[in-house]
Every structure is written in structure tokens, then in C-alpha cells.
Scaffold this active site. Structure first.
Site: not given
Lengths: 366, 366
Positions: B53-55, B90, B244, B254-255
Site C-alpha cells: 500500500r502507499g501510492a 485500485r 495524499d 491527508n489521513k
């Protein structure tokens, strides 16, 4: 309040007059269990092991604990032993100390033969006084919620965000922060509560969600992280929280994370209310951030979490890697500048020395 | 970075040249498991099921996935099928789309016989470029941390708070928000990281704590609620988070919960830095709060939580009462006014249109 239609308090004398009954809050929200306390030792265990929690409920339990003690041994020695046993359970709880001193003050001048009956009467008075205080807070808070609802043109949904549990489970009935919410619900306002999970002990997800759900108040559990986003998007009409300790200047010490919600409310023009019975005001304090020491609790409360397994057991699981240290600060302080108003049993006031003085003139040092 | 003394990336070609190896991040932090991906279908599963995960890491995995596909079938049809399979994993991941288009663009003009070798080379270039970008972000961030350390008179401890996981596990190596922290640690600054747990998915407690711990960086896991209190008491010298999506004006998506920490940092004069590779800047956006739609994820991520049981199993437990609804907003937007500076691979700039234009003049619409 009600549990699935049946009215309860958090503590009440048993029907046979020989015990006190409580809800074992350590088993919530997954198991609803009423426990019968027959002796002062059982009452002490209930307080020490947090079957009951919340300052007002701890005080009431201690008072009933002395009544149970007097049933068994109403001598001076019996009274002294019971007092000591109960005081040791939660040494820093102000209400515990206050309730014990109050009941002992009533009992000490009496002959031993009259102490049992007097203790039961006084314990009931303490419980009833808490209910009346919280009901008054609720009425004053309801006025604020009615005003907000009217300002919004009586919307379909009135969204209130709360943090931690300042509900009826923390008191004898009604709660502090949740008292206005219960009254608003009963008055027909279309109230919906955003319930902060309240890590690390999850009092929001476990206790607040449970009591709102059982009483029938619409609510949604959210991560503690979510409130700012909701406020940015107009999804919160007011915040109402409780407080563990309030300075004479209106600074509010409450569950860790309260300050972050107050910042978000201020940034988005959302009213941020704090509901409190006046005994939580510490008239000697002027600067909450500097003067109030913040308890650090066990790291295990952060590293481990209890929940219901798929096969119905309540089990603790570890949520941090082996070897990663955790810190667990229990409270934070919200400066008065971020608090829209304080809701007390005497009415609503500004979170300031002048505001509090207007409601409690007898406490102002001349 | 290192895992218990051994250097790793999050993805690498297997020694035999016939597969790609990754860390199965779904099993962290309790189990460290390297998985061998032998086919494009396995690479697709690794992305779809969030083993990676993570772009940036998703992009690199997709690129290596095309290389695996070319080993099996390097025809035009084989390339098209692999592209489609990977893109579906995704659908909203910008880096996934970008990496696939990039590699396909390299392969399409080549004869089928040359595509496999070219795909492996291009995938490695994409991975190396991510490492170089993050290393550059780290160097620029390190300068900021050195300045703060010097300003404080070279303290015994330099406390940095981070939220979620923007570490090497989300990239190929170094991470974004954590790159300056790793470099500071290696440079001998006395860095200590406050790791926000980051409910509801706990990426801080599980991934950030794990990678910092395995690399040997001192850290402490805290509830998301705790940061404000720490900042009030001078226990945070800087915040560094990832993003993000960033607007051309410097608003940061962001989160969920990032906004609350930025408010607390602003209120206490703590620098709040956002580390980002420039592809996360969306040059078409001007107002993050209004223009960025916020994903709502499954309520089960809030109502249930996975952890390690006492007997060593990883198990999910339910943490809300039966019948209580949950909401799960994944991100929030921190307005640029709360961001002290952006740290990009080209340097540090103000979180504003002018700031970004100074580093990326070619992106400014004339």
C-alpha cells in the site's frame, strides 16, 4: 435513563433492603450485568475495580457502602473501619472523599442503633441530589440546544458531538454532558450524537454509544480523528463535553483529546459547551494548563484493547508492535478562550472568572 | 531502511530474476513475512489485497507486475491483458495509473522479444526514482530539523510528532514524512518520534511504530487524542506528516485527524511540516476543503480492530455495542494557513500558490 424501555439508575437499594445493586460497567457494552453488593467490602471492590466509575457515582456508591457497613457493625470502630476501607479504593477521587466525610458527619453524633437507618436515608439523599443537579444541567443545556435548533430553522437533524462518557453511567442518572441530549430527545428535537470513540480507554465507543443506544437516542460512533472534518463540513451544530476539573477562570480539564475538539470547534464557529456540576470547579486554580497535573496511566491501556471476538468472548488484543513503548496521558486542558459557555446546575455562564462569579457569587474571594 | 540491522526496500527483484519479492504489509506489525510474486496475477492480488500500500509502492509493484507479465507473454495481447488486470486492482490510485501508462509507453514500440528485459529495466528505474525523490525530501527536511535543533540549543531530545504512516513502507524506501526522521537519526540528532495511533486503521501504531522500531529510531505510540496536550507542554518540536493530495494553493488532504494536529501545532507555535513528492500536487485545485471529496470507508474498520491475542493469534474484535452505527471518514483537509512549510524533492516552500510556484515554475499557468 432507560435500558431497552426500562428505567434504571446506575445504583439503587435492592428491593429487600439488604443490599445495593449496580451495573457492572466493566462488562459494558457487550454484557449488561446487574451486581448485588451485600457488604461494605463488596462496595469497596466495586469502586476499586471500576465496576462503577464517574465522580458522582463513586460518591453515591461510597455513601451506600457506609450504609451496608452500618447494617453489619454500627459501632464507632465499625464506622471508622468502613470509612478507611472505602477511602482507600480511589484515593484521588474528590467526590469519594466528600461523600464519605458527609455521611460520617451525619452518623458520628448518632447512637449506634440509629446509624443504619440514617445512613440509608443520607445515601439516598446524596443520590437524589446528584440526579437533581444533573437534571438542572440538562434543562439549562436544553435551552441552548433549542436556541441552536431555532437559529437553524428547525432542521431535520441537530448534530451534537461529545467526547468520552459524561452520561448517566458516570452519574446516578441523566449524566452531565448527555443530560441536555436526553432532554432534547424527549422534547422531540431531532437530536443525533457524534460519539467520539475516545481512545485509549474507549469510553465513548463502549459506554456513551451503549447508553444512547439503549435509551433510543440516534448516534454514530466515529474515530477521535473525525470531528474536525465533520465541523469543517457543517455536520456538527454543537459540542457538549463534561469535565473532571474546572478552574475559577473557566479552563477545563477533561478526557485527553477534548482540547483538539475545542480547537476545531473554535476554528469552525461551532459552539463548544462544557457541562459541569459545580463541585468540579476548583476555585483555587487560575491557569489550568500550568496548574493541573495530568495523570499518566498504564501503557497497557494504549497497547492493548478489549473487544468481542467472533465467537462471543471478550478478549484483549495487542495493537502495537512488540517492543514499541506507549504513553498514556489521561486528560488535557482546554483553555477558557475556546469554551463558548459552561452549563452548570445554576445556569449557563461564560467560561471566565466573571462568568462563574455571576452564578456562584458566594465563592468569589472578596 | 533496515529491519533489525538488514537493509530492505519494500519491493525488489528476486535473486533468481524470476519473481519480485515484497513484504506482506497486512501481517505487520505482528508477523514479518516476505512474499514472492511470480506472475502478474500475483502482483495484482498483492495490490488489490493491500499486501502493498502507499501510492509510490503501488506504482512500483504495478511496474514490476508488467515485467512479470512480459516474462510469460510479451505479445500485444499479453501486454494489454496485464495492463487491464493491474489497473483494475485500485482504480482510484493515481500512481498506479501513471506507472502502468509509463511502462506500457516504453514497451509498446518494442518488438515482443525485447519487452521483458525493457520492462524489468523500466520497473527498476521507477523504483529508483521513488527512492531518489524521497531521499531528496529527507535531505530538505533534515535541514529544517537541524535548524530547530540548533535553535533549541541542541537539546537532549528532538521530539517530532507524525500521523498515520508516510514511512518507507508506503514507498520503495525512506518514506516521505519519515525520510527526514531517518536521516536525522543517522546524522546523530537525538530524534524521538511521537507516533499517533491513527484510528481507525491504526497505520501509526502498526506500521510507523514497526518500521521505526526495526530501524532503531526511538519512538512512543500515543492515542490520536494526546498530541494537543504534548504540544501545550513543549513536548513536540515539530510535526511532519505526509499527504495524499495537495492543492496548488497548499491545502493538504491527508489521513483523517491531520487537521486536528495542525490546529494544535498552530495554537502552540509548533512548526507543522508536510512532506510530499510533487506528483501528489493537484495543480487544478484551489480550495481543498470545498473541492476534495472525502472517501467514506467501511464502518467495520471503526467497529472492529485486529490485534494479537495472548496466545499469539491475530484476531479481530468488535469495540462498539451491537447496533451502534459507525462512520468512517478516511481523510480530512488541512488548510494551507495551518501549514508551516511543504517539503518537496526540490526543496522547502511556503504552503501557498506562490510558494509552490517558486519550486515548480513550469506548472504555473501563465
Amino acid at each position: 435513563m432507560k435500558i431497552d424501555g426500562i428505567a434504571y439508575r446506575t445504583i439503587w437499594p435492592a428491593a429487600d433492603g439488604k443490599a445495593v445493586e449496580i451495573i457492572d460497567q466493566t462488562r459494558l457494552p457487550h454484557v449488561f450485568s446487574v451486581v448485588r453488593l451485600k457488604t461494605v467490602a463488596e462496595a469497596a471492590t466495586a469502586i476499586a475495580d471500576m465496576w462503577v466509575r464517574g465522580a458522582p457515582l463513586i460518591g453515591a456508591t461510597a455513601a451506600y457502602g457506609l450504609a451496608l457497613a452500618m447494617d453489619a457493625d454500627s459501632s464507632d470502630a465499625g464506622l471508622a473501619a468502613a470509612y478507611d476501607m472505602l477511602l482507600k479504593t480511589r484515593p484521588t477521587a474528590v467526590n469519594l472523599h466528600w461523600a464519605l466525610a458527609d455521611v460520617r458527619g451525619v452518623l458520628t453524633p448518632l447512637p449506634a442503633s440509629e446509624r443504619s437507618a440514617a445512613a440509608w436515608v443520607r445515601a439516598a439523599e446524596i443520590a437524589d441530589a446528584d440526579v437533581a443537579t444533573n437534571r438542572a444541567i440538562g434543562e439549562h443545556g436544553l435551552s441552548l440546544l433549542r436556541d441552536i435548533s431555532a437559529t437553524k430553522g428547525h432542521p431535520d437533524r441537530l448534530n451534537v458531538l461529545t467526547h468520552c462518557n459524561a452520561g448517566w453511567l458516570a452519574t446516578v442518572d441523566w449524566g452531565t454532558a448527555l443530560a441536555p441530549i436526553y432532554l432534547a430527545h424527549e422534547a422531540g428535537l431531532p437530536i443525533h450524537v457524534w460519539v467520539d470513540e475516545t481512545r485509549p480507554r474507549n469510553q465513548g465507543a463502549s459506554l456513551t454509544a451503549w447508553e444512547l443506544g439503549r435509551h433510543g437516542v440516534p448516534h454514530t460512533v466515529i474515530a477521535d480523528n473525525a470531528g474536525g472534518h465533520l465541523m469543517q463540513h457543517g455536520l456538527v451544530d454543537a459540542c457538549i463535553v463534561g469535565t473532571d476539573r474546572t478552574t475559577a477562570t473557566g479552563d477545563v480539564c477533561n478526557k485527553i483529546g477534548t482540547y483538539l475538539k475545542a480547537l476545531a470547534a473554535f476554528d469552525n464557529g461551532v459552539p463548544f459547551f462544557v457541562a459541569l456540576p459545580s463541585p468540579t470547579i476548583d476555585w483555587a486554580l487560575a491557569d489550568g494548563v500550568r496548574e493541573i497535573p495530568i495523570e499518566q496511566r498504564a501503557a497497557a491501556e494504549q497497547s492493548h484493547l478489549s473487544g468481542l471476538t467472533a465467537d462471543g468472548r471478550v478478549e484483549a488484543v495487542q495493537v502495537v508492535p512488540e517492543g514499541s513503548p506507549c504513553a498514556n496521558y489521561a486528560f488535557d486542558v482546554t483553555p477558557a478562550r475556546l469554551v463558548t459557555a459552561l452549563i452548570t446546575e445554576r445556569g449557563v455562564c461564560a467560561a471566565s472568572r466573571d462568568g462563574l462569579a455571576s452564578l456562584f457569587p458566594e465563592r468569589v474571594i472578596q
